[in-house]
Design a protein around this motif. Structure first.
Motif, mmCIF file in Angstrom:
data_model
loop_
_atom_site.group_PDB
_atom_site.id
_atom_site.type_symbol
_atom_site.label_atom_id
_atom_site.label_comp_id
_atom_site.label_asym_id
_atom_site.label_seq_id
_atom_site.Cartn_x
_atom_site.Cartn_y
_atom_site.Cartn_z
ATOM 1 N N TRP A 36 0.830 -1.237 -0.096
ATOM 2 C CA TRP A 36 0.004 -0.024 0.059
ATOM 3 C C TRP A 36 1.105 1.195 -0.090
ATOM 4 O O TRP A 36 1.883 1.384 0.707
ATOM 5 C CB TRP A 36 -0.899 -0.099 1.410
ATOM 6 N N TYR A 37 0.660 2.348 -0.848
ATOM 7 C CA TYR A 37 1.255 3.611 -0.952
ATOM 8 C C TYR A 37 0.102 4.677 -0.818
ATOM 9 O O TYR A 37 -0.888 4.200 -0.748
ATOM 10 C CB TYR A 37 1.756 3.707 -2.218
ATOM 11 N N ARG A 38 0.433 5.750 -0.097
ATOM 12 C CA ARG A 38 -0.528 6.885 -0.159
ATOM 13 C C ARG A 38 0.346 8.244 -0.487
ATOM 14 O O ARG A 38 1.479 8.070 -0.857
ATOM 15 C CB ARG A 38 -0.965 6.939 1.340
ATOM 16 N N ARG A 45 4.111 10.268 -3.406
ATOM 17 C CA ARG A 45 3.534 8.969 -3.035
ATOM 18 C C ARG A 45 4.573 8.393 -2.364
ATOM 19 O O ARG A 45 5.564 8.292 -2.666
ATOM 20 C CB ARG A 45 3.103 8.232 -4.247
ATOM 21 N N VAL A 48 3.572 2.868 2.466
ATOM 22 C CA VAL A 48 2.961 2.619 3.663
ATOM 23 C C VAL A 48 3.338 1.399 4.083
ATOM 24 O O VAL A 48 3.911 1.230 5.395
ATOM 25 C CB VAL A 48 1.399 2.897 3.664
ATOM 26 N N ASP A 89 -2.795 10.903 8.632
ATOM 27 C CA ASP A 89 -3.008 9.681 7.636
ATOM 28 C C ASP A 89 -3.862 10.017 6.399
ATOM 29 O O ASP A 89 -3.929 9.169 5.659
ATOM 30 C CB ASP A 89 -3.477 8.471 8.467
ATOM 31 N N TYR A 93 -4.969 6.273 -0.866
ATOM 32 C CA TYR A 93 -4.287 5.100 -0.661
ATOM 33 C C TYR A 93 -4.263 4.382 -1.801
ATOM 34 O O TYR A 93 -5.603 4.120 -2.421
ATOM 35 C CB TYR A 93 -4.776 4.334 0.512
ATOM 36 N N TYR A 94 -3.171 3.733 -2.137
ATOM 37 C CA TYR A 94 -3.137 3.047 -3.621
ATOM 38 C C TYR A 94 -2.599 1.696 -3.433
ATOM 39 O O TYR A 94 -1.511 1.373 -2.494
ATOM 40 C CB TYR A 94 -1.949 3.655 -4.515
ATOM 41 N N CYS A 95 -3.307 0.619 -3.884
ATOM 42 C CA CYS A 95 -2.649 -0.672 -3.567
ATOM 43 C C CYS A 95 -1.760 -0.820 -4.952
ATOM 44 O O CYS A 95 -1.837 -0.489 -5.986
ATOM 45 C CB CYS A 95 -3.855 -1.639 -3.992
#
Length: 120
Positions: A36-38, A45, A48, A89, A93-95
């Motif tokens: 997971w990235y954010r 980016r 996470v 937070d 959020y990217y998978c």
């Protein structure tokens, strides 16, 4: 075609919890690392958390002790349990998944992104 589909994020109060999921589908041969990235407004980016096929995990310092990444290899799904969330937070959020298709193409795939907003 290979794709990642994320669950919806949402609005959560500081100190609360939220769980994200991301399922891979399509012509998949193998899935390697998932993560997971954010990305917050005006920021780059950032990673996470990530998890290998064998379950080894890696976390950003800012989320250690609060977030937990897990995966269900049988379902080609990765999860992010977010506890004790903080306003910082807040982000999209990217998978992400390193996958090899049945055609032998190995590359990183991205989900569509989901907004998580933490109110103070």
């Amino acid at each position: 075609q290979v794709q990642l589909v994320e669950s919806e994020g949402g609005l959560v109060q500081a100190g609360g919890s939220l769980r994200l999921s991301c399922a891979a589908s399509g012509s998949i041969f193998t899935i390697n690392v998932m993560g997971w990235y954010r990305q917050a407004p005006g920021k780059q980016r950032e990673l996470v958390a990530s998890i290998t096929t064998g379950g080894s995990t890696n976390y950003a310092d800012s989320v250690k002790g609060r977030f937990t990444i897990s995966r269900d290899n049988a379902k080609n799904t990765v999860y992010l349990q977010m506890n004790n969330v903080k306003p910082e937070d807040t982000a999209v959020y990217y998978c992400n998944a390193d996958m090899t298709s049945i055609r032998g193409l190995r590359r990183a795939y991205w989900g569509q992104g989901t907004q998580v907003t933490v109110s103070s």
